[in-house]
Design a protein around this motif. Sequence first.
Motif, mmCIF file in Angstrom:
data_model
loop_
_atom_site.group_PDB
_atom_site.id
_atom_site.type_symbol
_atom_site.label_atom_id
_atom_site.label_comp_id
_atom_site.label_asym_id
_atom_site.label_seq_id
_atom_site.Cartn_x
_atom_site.Cartn_y
_atom_site.Cartn_z
ATOM 1 N N PHE A 16 38.725 32.464 0.010
ATOM 2 C CA PHE A 16 37.636 31.882 0.798
ATOM 3 C C PHE A 16 37.817 30.377 0.930
ATOM 4 C CE2 PHE A 16 36.304 35.860 -0.933
ATOM 5 C CZ PHE A 16 35.592 36.456 0.098
ATOM 6 N N GLU A 17 37.293 29.830 2.009
ATOM 7 C CA GLU A 17 37.283 28.372 2.154
ATOM 8 C C GLU A 17 35.946 27.926 2.713
ATOM 9 O OE1 GLU A 17 40.591 26.491 4.169
ATOM 10 O OE2 GLU A 17 39.782 24.488 3.699
ATOM 11 N N HIS A 18 35.369 26.928 2.045
ATOM 12 C CA HIS A 18 34.153 26.290 2.541
ATOM 13 C C HIS A 18 34.603 25.063 3.324
ATOM 14 C CE1 HIS A 18 29.869 24.762 1.982
ATOM 15 N NE2 HIS A 18 30.495 23.694 2.445
ATOM 16 N N LEU A 19 34.373 25.070 4.627
ATOM 17 C CA LEU A 19 34.775 23.941 5.472
ATOM 18 C C LEU A 19 33.545 23.128 5.848
ATOM 19 C CD1 LEU A 19 37.406 25.883 7.469
ATOM 20 C CD2 LEU A 19 37.832 23.605 6.535
ATOM 21 N N SER A 29 29.815 12.363 -0.076
ATOM 22 C CA SER A 29 30.542 11.927 1.125
ATOM 23 C C SER A 29 29.584 11.463 2.211
ATOM 24 C CB SER A 29 31.351 13.097 1.670
ATOM 25 O OG SER A 29 30.468 14.062 2.226
ATOM 26 N N GLU A 30 30.149 11.048 3.339
ATOM 27 C CA GLU A 30 29.365 10.785 4.559
ATOM 28 C C GLU A 30 28.588 12.067 4.919
ATOM 29 O OE1 GLU A 30 32.983 10.161 7.010
ATOM 30 O OE2 GLU A 30 32.311 11.889 8.201
ATOM 31 N N PRO A 31 27.598 11.984 5.804
ATOM 32 C CA PRO A 31 26.789 13.179 6.118
ATOM 33 C C PRO A 31 27.640 14.320 6.671
ATOM 34 C CG PRO A 31 25.859 11.207 7.139
ATOM 35 C CD PRO A 31 27.163 10.802 6.555
ATOM 36 N N VAL A 32 27.310 15.529 6.246
ATOM 37 C CA VAL A 32 28.006 16.720 6.753
ATOM 38 C C VAL A 32 27.187 17.251 7.938
ATOM 39 C CG1 VAL A 32 28.583 19.121 6.202
ATOM 40 C CG2 VAL A 32 29.030 17.307 4.533
ATOM 41 N N GLU A 33 27.829 17.376 9.108
ATOM 42 C CA GLU A 33 27.110 17.846 10.293
ATOM 43 C C GLU A 33 26.755 19.317 10.159
ATOM 44 O OE1 GLU A 33 28.304 17.753 14.907
ATOM 45 O OE2 GLU A 33 28.747 19.562 13.758
ATOM 46 N N ARG A 34 27.739 20.119 9.721
ATOM 47 C CA ARG A 34 27.552 21.544 9.515
ATOM 48 C C ARG A 34 28.684 22.040 8.624
ATOM 49 N NH1 ARG A 34 26.671 24.071 14.143
ATOM 50 N NH2 ARG A 34 26.134 22.092 15.082
ATOM 51 N N PHE A 35 28.559 23.249 8.127
ATOM 52 C CA PHE A 35 29.658 23.824 7.343
ATOM 53 C C PHE A 35 29.756 25.300 7.663
ATOM 54 C CE2 PHE A 35 27.546 26.516 4.259
ATOM 55 C CZ PHE A 35 26.254 26.020 4.234
ATOM 56 N N ALA A 36 30.868 25.900 7.272
ATOM 57 C CA ALA A 36 31.031 27.348 7.417
ATOM 58 C C ALA A 36 31.906 27.834 6.268
ATOM 59 C CB ALA A 36 31.683 27.693 8.753
ATOM 60 N N VAL A 37 31.584 29.010 5.740
ATOM 61 C CA VAL A 37 32.439 29.625 4.722
ATOM 62 C C VAL A 37 33.246 30.717 5.408
ATOM 63 C CG1 VAL A 37 32.529 30.950 2.581
ATOM 64 C CG2 VAL A 37 30.858 29.097 2.844
ATOM 65 N N TYR A 38 34.551 30.575 5.348
ATOM 66 C CA TYR A 38 35.449 31.552 5.971
ATOM 67 C C TYR A 38 36.116 32.436 4.920
ATOM 68 C CZ TYR A 38 35.411 29.458 10.665
ATOM 69 O OH TYR A 38 35.047 29.019 11.907
ATOM 70 N N ARG A 39 36.309 33.701 5.270
ATOM 71 C CA ARG A 39 37.187 34.579 4.502
ATOM 72 C C ARG A 39 38.560 34.427 5.149
ATOM 73 N NH1 ARG A 39 38.155 40.321 3.142
ATOM 74 N NH2 ARG A 39 37.466 41.119 5.143
ATOM 75 N N THR A 40 39.619 34.301 4.335
ATOM 76 C CA THR A 40 40.901 33.887 4.911
ATOM 77 C C THR A 40 42.101 34.498 4.179
ATOM 78 O OG1 THR A 40 42.323 31.927 5.158
ATOM 79 C CG2 THR A 40 40.576 31.765 3.539
#
Length: 428
Positions: free
Chosen positions: A163-166, A238-249
């Motif tokens: 998994f990756e949290h982007l 960090s600087e503000p995060v606009e959005r994130f997504a967790v991907y299965r990869t």
Amino acid sequence: MIIGIDDTDSNEGMCTTYLGALLLEELKEYGTVETLPLLVRLNPTIPYKTRGNASVALKLKTDCPEQVIAHVTSRIEELARMECEKTNPGAVFIQEKDYERLKPILMSFLEEAVREVIEIEKAKTLISRLGIASKGFKNGRGLIGALAACGAMLNPEGWEFTFEHLAYRQKKRWGTPRDVDKESFFKADRQTYPDTWDTVDLKNGLVVCVPHSADPVLFGIRGENPEVVSRTAALIRSEPVERFAVYRTNQGTDMHLLPAKSIAEIRDMHSYRLEGTVSVAPKTLEGGHVIFTIRDREGDEIDCAAFEPTKNFRQLIRKLVPEDQVLLSGSVTSGTLNIEKIEVKSLAPTCREENPKCPECGKHMKSAGRGQGFRCKKCETHSLSKIKSETVRDLRPGLYEVPPCARRHLAKPLVRDRCRSTGVYPSR
Ligand SMILES: [Zn+2]
């Protein structure tokens, strides 16, 4: 329906995973997102790939597939870096009624896209033969990755995954230096390694999960499950995060590697696991690249390289000597295997018999004839028997890998593998 997208980014910006993250939110208007989105990495040696060679798939329960197709198409037109020569987006849409029919076909297509070299025509032919809705832009190369990503979504258990949290940046900051607290990455890593990996590179003192390009990614945390990657991401300052997504990869799984029985079967632009015997000792070339040669049972040879970016890994490679037995993992380009991992299976014999040395001049003596012992003609010295000489090696059999800063997306870190069952983790 399943939506596959690929090839919307360029070296200068965008990222297909960002488009995926936007769509995850926007498509809620047309239905319900059914599962985590997928991030599928394809054959890493393809020369015309875009930066990350990543494709994305989303799964949506919807009653209005036509509107979904129209929305996705218009977002690609707006956001993809069409001006870049290498950016050739593709999108593929699979209806629920076709899932079972397409499942096995697109599974083999996925495996081929990760391990082999696929021509665009093959993807286009498959799409028309199977009657799949699709949208290709420019030369449509992205259709390959889009189809492969759909294959992964149709076969959720057919491949190993991580998994990756982007986390993504605010648009106004794209292209500017990323404002992140480096120490927070080291701290987060200490709390969740080895369930997360490649956040930092301890030996080289680097934060490796923050890209340097102008794309929207702020950082990506890779790990064993969705919970741990998000928990780790929450520790980052960090600087503000606009959005994130967790991907299965398929990252970190070695899905790209083919088992090679011999060097004769090795082809450029493919990645292998290959066993052999060191036949020419490592030498360091200009630029710091370290190259050596291995030989297989048939006597064929191939050059193997630890390039400069693999940093401290080269010190290990330089310790190899002829007759060491090794099992290598890596990609082949221009006839050279670019090493990702090495298992030193056994070391060359350290103890060997040799002719005695002359006590006067130090050179090896020659045989004085059958049963006559050895002599140095010049100094007229004699000796009766051979001597044993022992080489001291500063290398042990075992598994070694390139440091996190040089890791390929698909390469499986050692910490994910055998170490997990033994509980003994590689030193970092
Ligand atoms: Zn002598």
